[in-house]
Design a protein around this motif. Structure first.
Motif, PDB file in Angstrom:
ATOM      1  N   SER A   1      -0.745  -5.079   8.913  1.00  0.00           N
ATOM      2  CA  SER A   1      -2.350  -5.107   8.964  1.00  0.00           C
ATOM      3  C   SER A   1      -2.961  -5.422   7.568  1.00  0.00           C
ATOM      4  N   LEU A   2      -1.849  -5.250   6.419  1.00  0.00           N
ATOM      5  CA  LEU A   2      -2.677  -5.907   5.234  1.00  0.00           C
ATOM      6  C   LEU A   2      -2.350  -7.355   5.313  1.00  0.00           C
ATOM      7  N   GLY A   3      -1.395  -8.008   6.041  1.00  0.00           N
ATOM      8  CA  GLY A   3      -1.471  -9.390   6.196  1.00  0.00           C
ATOM      9  C   GLY A   3      -2.482  -9.880   6.900  1.00  0.00           C
ATOM     10  N   ILE A   4      -2.844  -9.164   7.827  1.00  0.00           N
ATOM     11  CA  ILE A   4      -4.240  -9.517   8.993  1.00  0.00           C
ATOM     12  C   ILE A   4      -5.243  -9.706   8.004  1.00  0.00           C
ATOM     13  N   VAL A   5      -5.616  -8.642   7.349  1.00  0.00           N
ATOM     14  CA  VAL A   5      -6.783  -8.515   6.632  1.00  0.00           C
ATOM     15  C   VAL A   5      -7.006  -9.611   5.389  1.00  0.00           C
ATOM     16  N   ALA A   6      -5.880  -9.741   4.900  1.00  0.00           N
ATOM     17  CA  ALA A   6      -5.606 -10.722   3.528  1.00  0.00           C
ATOM     18  C   ALA A   6      -5.974 -12.058   4.191  1.00  0.00           C
ATOM     19  N   ALA A   7      -5.044 -12.409   5.077  1.00  0.00           N
ATOM     20  CA  ALA A   7      -5.177 -13.979   5.521  1.00  0.00           C
ATOM     21  C   ALA A   7      -6.434 -14.064   6.347  1.00  0.00           C
ATOM     22  N   TYR A   8      -7.190 -13.212   7.061  1.00  0.00           N
ATOM     23  CA  TYR A   8      -8.439 -13.146   7.652  1.00  0.00           C
ATOM     24  C   TYR A   8      -9.551 -13.439   6.455  1.00  0.00           C
ATOM     25  N   ALA A   9      -9.470 -12.823   5.457  1.00  0.00           N
ATOM     26  CA  ALA A   9     -10.579 -13.061   4.289  1.00  0.00           C
ATOM     27  C   ALA A   9     -10.219 -14.433   3.659  1.00  0.00           C
TER      28      ALA A   9
ATOM     29  N   ALA B   1      -3.083  -8.925  -1.728  1.00  0.00           N
ATOM     30  CA  ALA B   1      -2.105  -8.379  -0.716  1.00  0.00           C
ATOM     31  C   ALA B   1      -0.631  -8.568  -1.023  1.00  0.00           C
ATOM     32  N   VAL B   2      -0.207  -9.416  -1.683  1.00  0.00           N
ATOM     33  CA  VAL B   2       1.159  -9.635  -2.130  1.00  0.00           C
ATOM     34  C   VAL B   2       1.398  -8.665  -3.329  1.00  0.00           C
ATOM     35  N   VAL B   3       0.739  -8.557  -4.194  1.00  0.00           N
ATOM     36  CA  VAL B   3       0.715  -7.339  -5.186  1.00  0.00           C
ATOM     37  C   VAL B   3       0.824  -6.196  -4.722  1.00  0.00           C
ATOM     38  N   LEU B   4      -0.130  -5.825  -3.600  1.00  0.00           N
ATOM     39  CA  LEU B   4       0.235  -4.401  -2.930  1.00  0.00           C
ATOM     40  C   LEU B   4       1.657  -4.313  -2.122  1.00  0.00           C
ATOM     41  N   LEU B   5       2.004  -5.417  -1.648  1.00  0.00           N
ATOM     42  CA  LEU B   5       3.166  -5.402  -0.706  1.00  0.00           C
ATOM     43  C   LEU B   5       4.396  -5.116  -1.778  1.00  0.00           C
ATOM     44  N   SER B   6       4.148  -5.655  -3.042  1.00  0.00           N
ATOM     45  CA  SER B   6       5.334  -5.659  -4.052  1.00  0.00           C
ATOM     46  C   SER B   6       5.259  -4.211  -4.609  1.00  0.00           C
TER      47      SER B   6
END
Length: 253
Positions: free
Chosen positions: A155-163, A184-189
Motif C-alpha cells: 500500500s505504501l508503494g501504491i500511494v507513493a507511485a500514484y503521487a 516511501a523508500v525512507v519509510l520502507l528502510s
C-alpha cells in the motif's frame, strides 16, 4: 512610487521575473482528487485481521491455521499459491497484529482516499499476494512467513507511485517530482528492515508490486474512474478472493 524610485523598482520587477521564470505557478499545482473518505476500507481491513486472528487462536474447524495458511516457500512454488493470500491475514502474536493494524490502517486510509476504498484494498491485496509469491521464489524452500506487512508495504508503494506518476507541469522541479518515492523508500528502510523476525524480502517484493500498480493508476489519472457501485464490487471481489484462498487452505490442511 516616487519618480526617483521608478527606474530601480522597474529593474527589480524585471529581475524577479527573470529569476522566477522556471518556477511553477500556483495555478500549475497538481490537485489529486479525493475519491472517498477511505474509512470503509480501513474498517473492513481491521475487522478481517481481527476475525481471522480469533479463528486462528481457537484452531477453528479443527485446523492449525498458521500451518494451513502460512507462506511456506516450497509449498507455494509447488502449486499452493493461495498461501500467498492467506499468509497476509496471519500473525504470530498480538504485538505483530497490532503493528500491522495501525500502520496498515494509516497508509490504507490514504490509498482509499486516492483510489476509492474498493479499488485501493483490492489492489493492496493483489500487490501483497504477488509480493509473497515472488518472495517464495527468491527464498529457500524451507522459508516460512506470515503477516499483513507485505500488503502494508504494498500500500505504501501504491500511494507513493500514484503521487509520483500523476501528470505534472513541465516546470515542476525534479526534486519535487521524486519526493513521494524518496519518502516511501525512507519509510520502507526505517519500518521494514529491522528486527530479527522481519521478512525484509517480503516487504521489498510487496513494495515493488505496489509501486507498479500505483504507477499504472497514476499514469491513467482521471481516465480511471470507478463509481460507487464499482468500488463496492471491487471490495466484494477482494473478500471473495480471501474466502476462496482460505477454503483451499483448510481443504488441503
Amino acid at each position: 512610487v516616487a519618480a526617483d524610485d521608478a527606474a530601480p523598482a522597474h529593474a527589480e520587477i524585471e529581475a524577479y521575473a527573470r529569476d522566477s521564470r522556471d518556477w511553477p505557478n500556483a495555478g500549475d499545482e497538481i490537485i489529486i482528487p479525493r475519491r472517498s473518505n477511505g474509512w470503509a476500507g480501513v474498517l473492513g481491513y481491521v475487522a478481517i485481521l481481527v476475525f481471522v486472528a480469533i479463528l486462528a487462536h481457537k484452531d477453528s474447524f479443527g485446523h492449525d491455521w498458521c500451518v494451513a495458511g502460512s507462506a511456506r516457500a516450497g509449498l507455494i512454488r509447488s502449486g499452493q499459491t493461495w498461501r500467498s493470500v492467506t499468509a497476509l491475514m496471519l500473525h504470530v502474536d498480538l504485538s505483530h497484529l497490532s503493528a500491522n493494524v495501525v500502520l496498515g490502517s494509516l497508509i490504507g486510509l490514504f490509498a482509499g482516499q486516492l483510489l476509492g476504498s474498493g479499488l485501493a484494498w483490492a489492489s493492496i491485496l493483489v500487490a501483497g499476494a504477488v509480493g509473497n509469491f515472488f518472495n517464495a521464489w527468491i527464498r529457500d524452500t524451507g522459508h516460512t512467513s506470515v503477516g499483513a506487512s507485505t500488503a502494508v508495504f504494498a500500500s505504501l508503494g501504491i500511494v507513493a507511485a500514484y503521487a509520483w506518476s500523476r501528470p505534472r507541469p513541465t516546470r515542476t522541479p525534479r526534486l519535487t517530482r521524486v519526493t513521494p518515492l524518496v519518502g516511501a523508500v525512507v519509510l520502507l528502510s526505517f519500518l521494514g528492515t529491522g528486527g530479527g523476525r522481519t521478512d525484509v524480502g517480503a516487504h521489498i517484493t510487496g513494495f515493488v508490486s505496489g509501486l507498479f500498480l500505483g504507477a499504472v493508476y497514476g499514469t491513467l489519472g482521471d481516465e480511471m474512474q470507478f463509481g460507487r457501485r464499482a468500488q463496492i464490487l471491487l471490495g466484494i471481489g477482494a473478500l471473495a478472493v480471501l474466502t476462496l484462498a482460505w477454503t483451499f487452505a483448510l481443504a488441503y490442511a
